[in-house]
Design a protein around this motif. Sequence first.
Motif, mmCIF file in Angstrom:
data_model
loop_
_atom_site.group_PDB
_atom_site.id
_atom_site.type_symbol
_atom_site.label_atom_id
_atom_site.label_comp_id
_atom_site.label_asym_id
_atom_site.label_seq_id
_atom_site.Cartn_x
_atom_site.Cartn_y
_atom_site.Cartn_z
ATOM 1 N N HIS A 43 0.810 -1.223 0.000
ATOM 2 C CA HIS A 43 0.000 0.000 0.000
ATOM 3 C C HIS A 43 0.841 1.270 0.000
ATOM 4 O O HIS A 43 0.319 2.365 -0.205
ATOM 5 C CB HIS A 43 -0.907 0.005 1.237
ATOM 6 N N LYS A 44 2.129 1.174 0.266
ATOM 7 C CA LYS A 44 2.941 2.379 0.501
ATOM 8 C C LYS A 44 2.982 3.350 -0.685
ATOM 9 O O LYS A 44 3.077 4.563 -0.469
ATOM 10 C CB LYS A 44 4.356 1.968 0.939
ATOM 11 N N PRO A 45 2.912 2.884 -1.954
ATOM 12 C CA PRO A 45 2.892 3.879 -3.044
ATOM 13 C C PRO A 45 1.690 4.833 -2.996
ATOM 14 O O PRO A 45 1.748 5.912 -3.581
ATOM 15 C CB PRO A 45 2.859 3.018 -4.318
ATOM 16 N N PRO B 133 5.077 -10.207 5.869
ATOM 17 C CA PRO B 133 5.011 -10.523 7.305
ATOM 18 C C PRO B 133 4.091 -9.584 8.090
ATOM 19 O O PRO B 133 3.445 -10.023 9.047
ATOM 20 C CB PRO B 133 6.465 -10.371 7.757
ATOM 21 N N GLU B 134 4.019 -8.313 7.685
ATOM 22 C CA GLU B 134 3.178 -7.359 8.440
ATOM 23 C C GLU B 134 1.708 -7.771 8.390
ATOM 24 O O GLU B 134 1.076 -7.965 9.438
ATOM 25 C CB GLU B 134 3.388 -5.933 7.909
ATOM 26 N N PRO B 135 1.112 -7.932 7.197
ATOM 27 C CA PRO B 135 -0.317 -8.308 7.194
ATOM 28 C C PRO B 135 -0.602 -9.735 7.644
ATOM 29 O O PRO B 135 -1.782 -10.082 7.810
ATOM 30 C CB PRO B 135 -0.751 -8.088 5.733
ATOM 31 N N GLY C 286 2.906 2.009 12.008
ATOM 32 C CA GLY C 286 2.627 3.403 12.353
ATOM 33 C C GLY C 286 1.168 3.733 12.118
ATOM 34 O O GLY C 286 0.707 4.816 12.435
ATOM 35 N N GLY C 287 0.425 2.784 11.521
ATOM 36 C CA GLY C 287 -1.028 2.919 11.427
ATOM 37 C C GLY C 287 -1.594 3.287 10.071
ATOM 38 O O GLY C 287 -2.806 3.498 9.944
ATOM 39 N N SER C 288 -0.765 3.327 8.994
ATOM 40 C CA SER C 288 -1.301 3.918 7.763
ATOM 41 C C SER C 288 -2.228 3.001 6.966
ATOM 42 O O SER C 288 -3.236 3.458 6.437
ATOM 43 C CB SER C 288 -0.187 4.466 6.879
HETATM 44 C C1 PLP Z 1 3.505 -4.363 3.890
HETATM 45 C C2 PLP Z 1 3.469 -3.475 5.089
HETATM 46 N N1 PLP Z 1 2.408 -3.496 5.881
HETATM 47 C C3 PLP Z 1 2.311 -2.727 6.970
HETATM 48 C C4 PLP Z 1 3.336 -1.869 7.329
HETATM 49 C C5 PLP Z 1 3.171 -1.066 8.562
HETATM 50 O O1 PLP Z 1 2.978 0.289 8.323
HETATM 51 P P1 PLP Z 1 1.567 0.955 8.504
HETATM 52 O O2 PLP Z 1 1.105 0.639 9.891
HETATM 53 O O3 PLP Z 1 1.848 2.404 8.321
HETATM 54 O O4 PLP Z 1 0.654 0.418 7.458
HETATM 55 C C6 PLP Z 1 4.474 -1.788 6.529
HETATM 56 C C7 PLP Z 1 5.531 -0.853 6.876
HETATM 57 O O5 PLP Z 1 6.583 -0.782 6.330
HETATM 58 C C8 PLP Z 1 4.540 -2.612 5.387
HETATM 59 O O6 PLP Z 1 5.615 -2.587 4.599
#
Ligand code: PLP
Length: 453
Positions: free
Chosen positions: A112-114, A384-386, A266-268
């Motif tokens: 999602h970062k873009p 890994p984050e999601p 960070g919550g985005s």
């Molecule tokens: C794929 C992915 N998900 C989630 C995050 C967490 O960030 P945010 O809470 O801002 O979505 C990151 C951060 O680098 C990320 O790369």
Amino acid sequence: MSNQVKYVLQESEMPQQWYNIIPDLPAPPPPPLHPGTHQPVGPDDLAPLFPTALIMQEVSGDRHIAIPEPVLDVYRLWRPTPLYRARRLEKDLGTPAKIYYKYEGVSPAGSHKPNTAVPQAYYNAAEGVRKLTTETGAGQWGSSLAFACALFGIDLEVWMVRSSFDQKPYRKLLMETYGATVHPSPSDVTNAGRAILAQHPDSTGSLGIAISEAVEVAGSNADTRYALGSVLNHVLMHQTIIGEEALKQLAEAGDTPDVIVGCTGGGSNFGGLAFPFLREKMAGKMNPVIRAVEPAACPSFTRGTYAYDFGDTAGLTPLLKMHTLGHEFIPDPIHAGGLRYHGMSPLLSHIYELGLIEAVAKPQSECFAAGLRFARTEGIVPAPEPTHAVAACIEEALRCKETGEEKVILTALCGHGLLDLQAYGDYLHGQMEDLSLSDATIEEALRGLPAGV
Ligand SMILES: Cc1ncc(COP(=O)(O)O)c(C=O)c1O
């Protein structure tokens, strides 16, 4: 009975505005403060770091902000993103619940970062900025900003958290492919990095340290500005395009969510998915439970405190009122590098304090087990984050199996894990540990909170 799996909008249906939730909240969030005077920071304080357009968005009271045409033009490369119904996962779990995921891994950088990197690069370029600096955890944000900077002709220097730099060499190469320069953080090219290395030569780094390095370089070069991939109001606002699209897609599917879950670093991505639904909830049109999922190794919502703290480790940023573990807290080097941030978005922290959302923490082995189950049913390997969000979806869906409830669960699968396979390898080969985080460690880090504010 429908067997539809993907809900896909036309390009012409892509939202043309970002949503700013602040004017709809029952109370405004506390302002950022100057660390010296403890007075609210003004636009002039932020000017060395950010272009005027983004500073204005940060403090805007407008409910909607039009997405500039050049940004929409780039968004069209991958947006609108698909909403999937996870029918195979539902079947595997044997749950009566319906699970939907909004898949952001179709962007060029894979997350999602873009959604915010593109407007940030655009506004900087429009104001004549030649170079940006930034931090990156797992490398998702760094590669997204590198992609955006390449499109708008801006140079980029990235500080990548040491543990991720070592675990994810292909993300570094992706950033370099887009034209960025990448340093491991802590590095010996900044005062902040050298100070950490002097005390901890083997430091695994943290997002807080990498932010200090990037801010230091931007603050000391007139043609350079800094870009942040999460935490700030304007970043969460740019991400609301996720939730605005998902609202339309769920309506097309004929469902309204009962539970919305999302991972929070960070919550985005969580804010971006949840805010348009929270708007509908506050207007009495739906009533979903909205649940943030954070790593047990970095539990700012569930074990941190709500206080003014620095956004970075060296104390170079304004003071932000947020859920924090203390800016000196260095999380264990877990694989979800994007979730290793000591604080939380001040806006989300405020919304949590208002009781509008809830939070849970999950250990990484439960998350990788969920990631594998998802990959083996839905086919997509989650970043890994999601996996944290997927673990919480599975937990909720299994609860529904017990109770027989046919809840509608919505999440953001905010990135793919194809450049994170080392982490899956560690899990598969029994080399992943869930280190426990003691109260004493948190108390120690919280002793470093700025005094008198
Ligand atoms: C794929 C992915 N998900 C989630 C995050 C967490 O960030 P945010 O809470 O801002 O979505 C990151 C951060 O680098 C990320 O790369």
